[in-house]
Write a protein that holds these residues in place. Structure first.
Motif, PDB file in Angstrom:
ATOM      1  N   ALA A 254       0.825  -1.204   0.000  1.00 52.67           N
ATOM      2  CA  ALA A 254       0.000   0.000   0.000  1.00 52.67           C
ATOM      3  C   ALA A 254       0.862   1.258   0.000  1.00 52.67           C
ATOM      4  N   LEU A 255       1.917   1.281   0.807  1.00 47.78           N
ATOM      5  CA  LEU A 255       2.803   2.445   0.837  1.00 47.78           C
ATOM      6  C   LEU A 255       3.556   2.608  -0.479  1.00 47.78           C
ATOM      7  N   THR A 256       3.932   1.481  -1.081  1.00 53.41           N
ATOM      8  CA  THR A 256       4.592   1.555  -2.390  1.00 53.41           C
ATOM      9  C   THR A 256       3.676   2.211  -3.416  1.00 53.41           C
ATOM     10  N   LEU A 293     -10.848   1.935 -12.623  1.00 52.10           N
ATOM     11  CA  LEU A 293      -9.771   1.020 -12.243  1.00 52.10           C
ATOM     12  C   LEU A 293     -10.192  -0.432 -12.394  1.00 52.10           C
ATOM     13  N   GLY A 294      -9.407  -1.165 -13.155  1.00 54.39           N
ATOM     14  CA  GLY A 294      -9.652  -2.592 -13.315  1.00 54.39           C
ATOM     15  C   GLY A 294     -10.720  -2.923 -14.335  1.00 54.39           C
ATOM     16  N   ARG A 295     -11.355  -1.898 -14.945  1.00 50.53           N
ATOM     17  CA  ARG A 295     -12.391  -2.211 -15.917  1.00 50.53           C
ATOM     18  C   ARG A 295     -12.483  -1.093 -16.943  1.00 50.53           C
ATOM     19  N   ARG A 296     -12.529  -1.450 -18.184  1.00 50.29           N
ATOM     20  CA  ARG A 296     -12.679  -0.482 -19.249  1.00 50.29           C
ATOM     21  C   ARG A 296     -13.795  -0.985 -20.149  1.00 50.29           C
ATOM     22  N   VAL A 305       0.404  -6.190 -10.541  1.00 54.21           N
ATOM     23  CA  VAL A 305       0.507  -7.329  -9.634  1.00 54.21           C
ATOM     24  C   VAL A 305       0.162  -6.947  -8.200  1.00 54.21           C
ATOM     25  N   GLY A 306       0.365  -5.676  -7.822  1.00 57.64           N
ATOM     26  CA  GLY A 306       0.252  -5.272  -6.435  1.00 57.64           C
ATOM     27  C   GLY A 306      -1.100  -5.532  -5.806  1.00 57.64           C
ATOM     28  N   ILE A 307      -2.181  -5.042  -6.430  1.00 62.37           N
ATOM     29  CA  ILE A 307      -3.512  -5.196  -5.845  1.00 62.37           C
ATOM     30  C   ILE A 307      -3.957  -6.657  -5.820  1.00 62.37           C
ATOM     31  N   PRO A 308      -3.810  -7.426  -6.923  1.00 62.35           N
ATOM     32  CA  PRO A 308      -4.139  -8.859  -6.826  1.00 62.35           C
ATOM     33  C   PRO A 308      -3.334  -9.585  -5.757  1.00 62.35           C
TER      34      PRO A 308
END
Length: 370
Positions: A254-256, A293-296, A305-308
């Motif tokens: 999260a901080l990254t 975010l995550g959908r278009r 990769v971070g959120i998954p």
């Protein structure tokens, strides 16, 4: 101590059997036993029958060939059955010329390509494990390379610029150009050190989760010039080690993301208890996330990769992740909310009683056979 792989040391006991000499915290969390509890216990008393047979076959192969053995196996190891890469290496005593113990690891494997893991791991535990394992290795390798190589090259460039400056004379234009280059090098060094710090694991086992996150936040603030506020309940230090490691990784990720994307000036980290659950919240005052975010349209897009990885880690401890953001309101930022069960660690006495029960059953079984 801090590896996510399941590490072990075993020795040969009798009749081609093997006994553990020690395991690391990751393996402890799978078995529900401490390293000192399994010391000198037969492998077959710690693992189920199928796991013990498969693992001991790898041990025997390593002894026979006296070299490193690397195989893929389907193992549960106290959890869900999945594909693991087992690596076993012999340790020889040069004075007696024989193998005295075996050391090795069990590492969760992912059979699909990395892109499939990043985008489609939602309901597949094997891919979740693969994603987390891949990210662990990438983070540690990048942190090491940034600190040991890239930073040193930039420092060398800065020293070279100092020598050039001393031979330029009194040219105002050249002096200004050197100042700009020097400023760019300093900014690059600051960013690289911040990334390396964010990626590098802390001493979680020795200091506890609360102190580790507080120290981590302090270092993050010093390296990024962001103001960080931390408010964590002491009860988090009673969580199992594997859960604490998961939460530390989520906070790091999260901080990254804040550092890389948010353009924020303030970050707040809160861990509190409510309704029998812990609640982790990481919020900033940055520009927020894109609305789509995550959908278009109707087609999912890659969100990295971070959120998954955070979702996979939290799912592994029975938790959930929710990310809230309103980019239409200036400085409303992003709020990462994670909720997970209390799951406070059982006392060492309970773990020891469990180990004693297993050992007693093993002893009774041996007596019956005799």
């Amino acid at each position: 101590m801090f590896s996510t792989d399941l590490l072990f040391v075993v020795r040969r006991s009798f009749s081609e059997r093997f006994a553990y000499e020690g395991i690391n915290p990751a393996f402890e969390s799978h078995l529900g036993l401490a390293s000192e509890d399994v010391r000198d216990m037969d492998v077959s008393d710690c693992l189920n029958g199928d796991d013990a047979r498969s693992v001991c076959e790898a041990f025997r192969a390593c002894l026979a060939e006296r070299r490193e053995i690397k195989i893929r196996q389907r193992l549960a190891l106290g959890g869900t059955l999945r594909t693991m890469e087992t690596i076993v290496m012999p340790v020889e005593d040069p004075e007696i010329g024989s193998v005295v113990r075996l050391i090795g690891s069990h590492r969760p494997m992912c059979d699909g390509p990395f892109e499939d893991v990043a985008e489609g791991c939602g309901d597949r535990p094997d891919l979740n494990v693969g994603l987390v394992t891949i990210q662990e290795g990438i983070q540690q390798r990048i942190a090491s390379d940034l600190h040991d190589s890239t930073c040193q090259h930039l420092i060398a460039a800065s020293l070279g610029l100092m020598r050039i400056r001393s031979n330029l004379g009194q040219s105002v234009w050249a002096e200004r150009l050197c100042d700009e280059i020097d400023g760019s090098i300093d900014e690059a060094l600051r960013e690289i050190r911040a990334f390396a710090y964010l990626l590098h694991p802390r001493n979680l086992a020795g200091e506890g989760l609360k102190a580790t996150i507080e120290q981590y936040a302090e270092g993050f603030a010093a390296r990024t010039s962001l103001r960080v506020t931390v408010d964590i309940v002491p009860d988090v230090d009673r969580l199992p080690y594997a859960t604490k490691r998961t939460l530390l990784r989520v906070v790091q990720e999260a901080l990254t993301n804040v550092f890389r994307h948010a353009k924020a000036t303030e970050v707040t980290i809160v861990i509190e208890t409510a309704d029998g659950h812990f609640h982790l919240r990481v919020s900033d005052n940055g520009r927020g996330l894109p609305i789509d975010l995550g959908r278009r349209g109707n087609k999912a897009v890659s969100i990295g990769v971070g959120i998954p990885a955070m979702r996979a880690r939290l799912r592994g401890i029975g938790g959930t992740l929710d990310i809230r953001s309103n980019r239409t309101v200036p400085h409303s930022g992003t709020v990462l909310c994670a909720v997970f069960p209390h799951g406070l660690d059982a006392s060492r006495g309970n773990r020891r009683r469990s180990a004693t029960t297993i050992a007693a059953r093993a002893g009774a079984h041996l007596t019956k056979k005799r």
